[in-house]
Design a protein around this motif. Structure first.
Motif, PDB file in Angstrom:
ATOM      1  N   ASP A   1      -1.021 -12.830  -5.913  1.00 55.69           N
ATOM      2  CA  ASP A   1      -0.355 -11.421  -5.870  1.00 55.69           C
ATOM      3  C   ASP A   1       0.863 -11.149  -4.812  1.00 55.69           C
ATOM      4  OD1 ASP A   1      -1.867 -10.844  -8.085  1.00 55.69           O
ATOM      5  OD2 ASP A   1      -2.707  -9.179  -7.120  1.00 55.69           O
ATOM      6  N   ARG A   2       0.452 -11.902  -3.638  1.00 56.06           N
ATOM      7  CA  ARG A   2       1.252 -11.933  -2.709  1.00 56.06           C
ATOM      8  C   ARG A   2       2.693 -12.623  -2.936  1.00 56.06           C
ATOM      9  NH1 ARG A   2      -3.386 -12.660   0.793  1.00 56.06           N
ATOM     10  NH2 ARG A   2      -2.787 -14.924   1.128  1.00 56.06           N
ATOM     11  N   GLU A   3       2.470 -14.010  -3.481  1.00 55.49           N
ATOM     12  CA  GLU A   3       3.421 -14.796  -3.903  1.00 55.49           C
ATOM     13  C   GLU A   3       4.355 -14.167  -5.030  1.00 55.49           C
ATOM     14  OE1 GLU A   3       1.626 -18.314  -4.965  1.00 55.49           O
ATOM     15  OE2 GLU A   3       1.302 -19.008  -2.790  1.00 55.49           O
ATOM     16  N   LYS A   4       3.662 -13.493  -5.940  1.00 56.79           N
ATOM     17  CA  LYS A   4       4.556 -12.880  -7.088  1.00 56.79           C
ATOM     18  C   LYS A   4       5.344 -11.539  -6.226  1.00 56.79           C
ATOM     19  CE  LYS A   4       3.913 -10.845 -11.669  1.00 56.79           C
ATOM     20  NZ  LYS A   4       2.828 -10.395 -12.506  1.00 56.79           N
ATOM     21  N   LEU A   5       4.617 -10.844  -5.717  1.00 56.07           N
ATOM     22  CA  LEU A   5       5.470  -9.969  -4.901  1.00 56.07           C
ATOM     23  C   LEU A   5       6.641 -10.009  -4.101  1.00 56.07           C
ATOM     24  CD1 LEU A   5       5.350  -6.728  -4.129  1.00 56.07           C
ATOM     25  CD2 LEU A   5       4.154  -7.470  -1.998  1.00 56.07           C
ATOM     26  N   VAL A   6       6.718 -11.291  -3.555  1.00 55.98           N
ATOM     27  CA  VAL A   6       7.749 -11.830  -2.689  1.00 55.98           C
ATOM     28  C   VAL A   6       8.726 -12.355  -3.812  1.00 55.98           C
ATOM     29  CG1 VAL A   6       8.593 -13.675  -1.267  1.00 55.98           C
ATOM     30  CG2 VAL A   6       6.718 -12.269  -0.622  1.00 55.98           C
ATOM     31  N   ALA A   7       8.381 -13.205  -4.759  1.00 56.80           N
ATOM     32  CA  ALA A   7       9.318 -13.609  -5.738  1.00 56.80           C
ATOM     33  C   ALA A   7       9.889 -12.597  -6.670  1.00 56.80           C
ATOM     34  CB  ALA A   7       8.461 -14.546  -6.675  1.00 56.80           C
ATOM     35  N   THR A   8       9.296 -11.600  -6.818  1.00 59.24           N
ATOM     36  CA  THR A   8       9.892 -10.328  -7.739  1.00 59.24           C
ATOM     37  C   THR A   8      10.950  -9.627  -6.834  1.00 59.24           C
ATOM     38  OG1 THR A   8       7.638  -9.783  -8.610  1.00 59.24           O
ATOM     39  CG2 THR A   8       9.462  -8.073  -8.788  1.00 59.24           C
ATOM     40  N   ALA A   9      10.788  -9.414  -5.341  1.00 62.11           N
ATOM     41  CA  ALA A   9      11.778  -9.048  -4.656  1.00 62.11           C
ATOM     42  C   ALA A   9      13.168  -9.809  -4.556  1.00 62.11           C
ATOM     43  CB  ALA A   9      11.361  -8.726  -3.034  1.00 62.11           C
TER      44      ALA A   9
ATOM     45  N   CYS B   1      -0.044  -5.323  -7.011  1.00 55.10           N
ATOM     46  CA  CYS B   1      -0.230  -6.265  -6.174  1.00 55.10           C
ATOM     47  C   CYS B   1      -1.407  -6.020  -5.050  1.00 55.10           C
ATOM     48  CB  CYS B   1       1.067  -6.416  -5.129  1.00 55.10           C
ATOM     49  SG  CYS B   1       0.854  -7.839  -3.882  1.00 55.10           S
ATOM     50  N   HIS B   2      -2.285  -7.021  -5.090  1.00 51.78           N
ATOM     51  CA  HIS B   2      -3.699  -6.775  -4.430  1.00 51.78           C
ATOM     52  C   HIS B   2      -3.289  -7.823  -3.308  1.00 51.78           C
ATOM     53  CE1 HIS B   2      -7.344  -6.957  -2.407  1.00 51.78           C
ATOM     54  NE2 HIS B   2      -8.090  -6.415  -3.612  1.00 51.78           N
ATOM     55  N   VAL B   3      -2.954  -7.544  -2.130  1.00 50.86           N
ATOM     56  CA  VAL B   3      -2.529  -8.185  -0.792  1.00 50.86           C
ATOM     57  C   VAL B   3      -3.632  -9.294  -0.559  1.00 50.86           C
ATOM     58  CG1 VAL B   3      -0.934  -6.327   0.076  1.00 50.86           C
ATOM     59  CG2 VAL B   3      -3.169  -6.479   0.933  1.00 50.86           C
ATOM     60  N   GLY B   4      -4.881  -8.896  -0.907  1.00 49.00           N
ATOM     61  CA  GLY B   4      -5.765  -9.810  -0.401  1.00 49.00           C
ATOM     62  C   GLY B   4      -5.953 -11.252  -1.507  1.00 49.00           C
ATOM     63  N   ASN B   5      -5.024 -11.149  -2.535  1.00 48.15           N
ATOM     64  CA  ASN B   5      -4.980 -12.057  -3.607  1.00 48.15           C
ATOM     65  C   ASN B   5      -3.602 -12.792  -2.837  1.00 48.15           C
ATOM     66  OD1 ASN B   5      -3.844 -13.405  -5.967  1.00 48.15           O
ATOM     67  ND2 ASN B   5      -5.950 -12.906  -6.544  1.00 48.15           N
ATOM     68  N   LYS B   6      -3.802 -14.157  -2.814  1.00 49.13           N
ATOM     69  CA  LYS B   6      -2.691 -15.045  -2.496  1.00 49.13           C
ATOM     70  C   LYS B   6      -1.547 -15.054  -3.623  1.00 49.13           C
ATOM     71  CE  LYS B   6      -1.345 -19.990  -1.555  1.00 49.13           C
ATOM     72  NZ  LYS B   6      -2.105 -21.389  -1.487  1.00 49.13           N
TER      73      LYS B   6
ATOM     74  N   GLY C   1       0.903  -1.374   0.084  1.00 50.63           N
ATOM     75  CA  GLY C   1      -0.133   0.122   0.044  1.00 50.63           C
ATOM     76  C   GLY C   1       0.809   1.265   0.044  1.00 50.63           C
ATOM     77  N   SER C   2       1.909   1.265  -0.951  1.00 50.71           N
ATOM     78  CA  SER C   2       2.762   2.170  -0.875  1.00 50.71           C
ATOM     79  C   SER C   2       2.776   3.199  -1.993  1.00 50.71           C
ATOM     80  CB  SER C   2       4.348   1.746  -0.632  1.00 50.71           C
ATOM     81  OG  SER C   2       4.426   0.601  -1.681  1.00 50.71           O
ATOM     82  N   THR C   3       1.980   3.431  -2.488  1.00 54.84           N
ATOM     83  CA  THR C   3       1.694   4.350  -3.698  1.00 54.84           C
ATOM     84  C   THR C   3       1.391   5.886  -3.563  1.00 54.84           C
ATOM     85  OG1 THR C   3      -0.140   3.542  -4.733  1.00 54.84           O
ATOM     86  CG2 THR C   3       1.661   2.648  -5.652  1.00 54.84           C
ATOM     87  N   TYR C   4       0.794   6.102  -2.376  1.00 56.12           N
ATOM     88  CA  TYR C   4       0.298   7.358  -1.760  1.00 56.12           C
ATOM     89  C   TYR C   4       0.174   7.545  -0.328  1.00 56.12           C
ATOM     90  CZ  TYR C   4      -4.307   5.154  -1.551  1.00 56.12           C
ATOM     91  OH  TYR C   4      -5.302   4.237  -1.290  1.00 56.12           O
ATOM     92  N   GLY C   5      -0.136   8.543   0.332  1.00 56.38           N
ATOM     93  CA  GLY C   5      -0.132   8.680   1.743  1.00 56.38           C
ATOM     94  C   GLY C   5       0.841   8.144   2.613  1.00 56.38           C
ATOM     95  N   ILE C   6       0.593   7.352   3.614  1.00 56.49           N
ATOM     96  CA  ILE C   6       1.622   6.971   4.611  1.00 56.49           C
ATOM     97  C   ILE C   6       2.618   5.792   4.097  1.00 56.49           C
ATOM     98  CG2 ILE C   6       1.964   5.782   6.659  1.00 56.49           C
ATOM     99  CD1 ILE C   6      -0.709   6.909   7.747  1.00 56.49           C
ATOM    100  N   GLY C   7       2.231   4.953   3.300  1.00 53.75           N
ATOM    101  CA  GLY C   7       2.775   3.972   2.678  1.00 53.75           C
ATOM    102  C   GLY C   7       3.713   4.688   1.751  1.00 53.75           C
ATOM    103  N   PHE C   8       3.613   5.498   0.974  1.00 54.16           N
ATOM    104  CA  PHE C   8       4.473   6.202   0.094  1.00 54.16           C
ATOM    105  C   PHE C   8       5.401   7.276   0.998  1.00 54.16           C
ATOM    106  CE2 PHE C   8       5.569   9.838  -2.465  1.00 54.16           C
ATOM    107  CZ  PHE C   8       6.057   9.291  -3.620  1.00 54.16           C
ATOM    108  N   ALA C   9       4.994   7.711   1.826  1.00 57.36           N
ATOM    109  CA  ALA C   9       6.053   8.422   2.648  1.00 57.36           C
ATOM    110  C   ALA C   9       7.055   7.486   3.293  1.00 57.36           C
ATOM    111  CB  ALA C   9       5.532   9.232   3.622  1.00 57.36           C
TER     112      ALA C   9
ATOM    113  N   ARG D   1      -2.669  -1.694  -5.725  1.00 63.07           N
ATOM    114  CA  ARG D   1      -3.817  -2.617  -6.329  1.00 63.07           C
ATOM    115  C   ARG D   1      -3.964  -1.735  -8.040  1.00 63.07           C
ATOM    116  NH1 ARG D   1      -8.964  -1.849  -4.784  1.00 63.07           N
ATOM    117  NH2 ARG D   1      -8.543  -0.013  -3.796  1.00 63.07           N
ATOM    118  N   LYS D   2      -3.463  -0.554  -8.271  1.00 61.77           N
ATOM    119  CA  LYS D   2      -3.782   0.104  -9.500  1.00 61.77           C
ATOM    120  C   LYS D   2      -2.603   0.405 -10.222  1.00 61.77           C
ATOM    121  CE  LYS D   2      -8.389   1.884  -7.709  1.00 61.77           C
ATOM    122  NZ  LYS D   2      -9.260   3.077  -7.530  1.00 61.77           N
TER     123      LYS D   2
END
Length: 340
Positions: free
Chosen positions: A158-166, A151-156, A102-110, A127-128
């Protein structure tokens, strides 16, 4: 009257005196919090003052203390100065790799920006696609090391892809900041539906746990890591109009404590941020809700916090400077009153 000559002790005699004093020191004397160092320091200074040419040196690790004392207390004390000049110090998160949800705006982005400013390589996600692209472009334009993906964190998957990408892009994961959250409802708590409760708990709590579960093996493999859960002051003082959301934040406070205990054997620290009323679009709806307007001053709010005011503490908790901070939920709420 003639002066009586005072014999100058030999180097060997000085060694003998100091060894005798140290060997006679009680084996069961408390050796914590610098007690031993304070007690013996005059003897070490004396050895140099009596004869500037003395070759006597205090060995690293207080080796002059008897073997019995070393065995009993398992001393591991070091004298070497480790501080480096300011111009030689690396950034606190130098070469660390961080995932911030959740890091593209607001607190997560900061938070993502601050981690990158402090030397980390940061994987942004949201998500977008257009939010992802905009955030990545801005931070790369500032010369920061970031990679971004949807990445939609509610989607399994997507979460797996996020970690694999890192792992694919950066080779490791040192830091995870769980910031993604939803609030599907504001109003009377008995107007909520089962679907609302399911959604808010799935995203805010369940997905957070399984996101952490995915990164733990990678942190364990490299010998440690740091995890931050973004909670809320509402976790301490839940309000009925935000019932489901507030209760998920209370749950995160407990999850922080449970995970800190479970993961400390792996040298993985888990801390939480109990965030106050921050000036973001996420809080805008809440701030405009009549049920809350009369309550902010009562709990100590005299101004809104800014996202950047949440970022510094997050970076600190991820750094080695916070290596002895674990299982804490730290309020970033401008003095807002209220605890469990």
């Amino acid at each position: 009257m003639d002066e009586i000559p005072v014999p100058t002790p030999s180097v060997e005699k000085k060694k003998e005196v100091i060894h005798t004093v140290m060997d006679d020191f009680p084996a069961d004397w408390p050796m914590q919090n610098g007690t031993v160092g304070i007690f013996f320091l005059p003897y070490f200074i004396l050895a140099d003052v009596l004869n500037s040419e003395s070759s006597f040196q205090v060995p690293s690790g207080w080796n002059n203390i008897s073997d019995q004392n070393q065995t009993d207390h398992n001393l591991d004390i070091h004298f070497e100065a480790t501080m480096k000049p300011c111009n030689e110090r690396k950034k606190p998160l130098h070469e660390k790799v961080a995932i911030v949800t959740g890091s593209t705006y607001g607190i997560g982005f900061a938070i993502a920006r601050r981690l990158a400013q402090d030397g980390a390589h940061v994987l942004l996600c949201s998500r977008k696609q257009h939010n992802v692209d905009k955030a990545a472009e801005q931070l790369k334009g500032e010369g920061l090391s970031v990679y971004a993906m949807v990445c939609h964190v509610g989607n399994k998957e997507d979460r797996e892809k996020l970690v694999a990408t890192a792992i694919e892009v950066f080779g490791k994961i040192d830091i995870l900041v769980c910031n993604a959250a939803v609030n599907p409802f504001i109003g009377p708590i008995f107007d909520t539906t089962e679907d609302m409760w399911t959604k808010v708990f799935h995203i805010n709590v369940i997905s957070t746990f399984f996101m952490i579960k995915l990164v733990v093996p990678h942190m364990q493999k490299q010998g440690g890591g740091s995890i931050i859960l973004c909670s809320s002051f509402l976790g301490y003082i839940p309000q009925p109009p935000l019932g489901p959301y507030a209760i998920t934040k209370t749950t995160l406070l407990g999850l922080t404590n449970v995970l800190a205990t479970a993961l400390r054997c792996m040298n993985i620290r888990v801390n939480g941020l109990a965030l106050g009323l921050i000036n973001t679009s996420f809080s805008k709806v809440m701030r405009k809700t009549p049920e809350f307007e009369s309550k902010w001053n009562a709990v100590g709010v005299n101004r809104l916090g800014e996202p950047e005011e949440c970022a510094g503490i997050a970076s600190f908790l991820c750094s080695d400077d916070a290596s002895y901070i674990n299982g804490e939920n730290i309020a970033v709420a401008g003095g807002m009153q209220g605890r469990l």
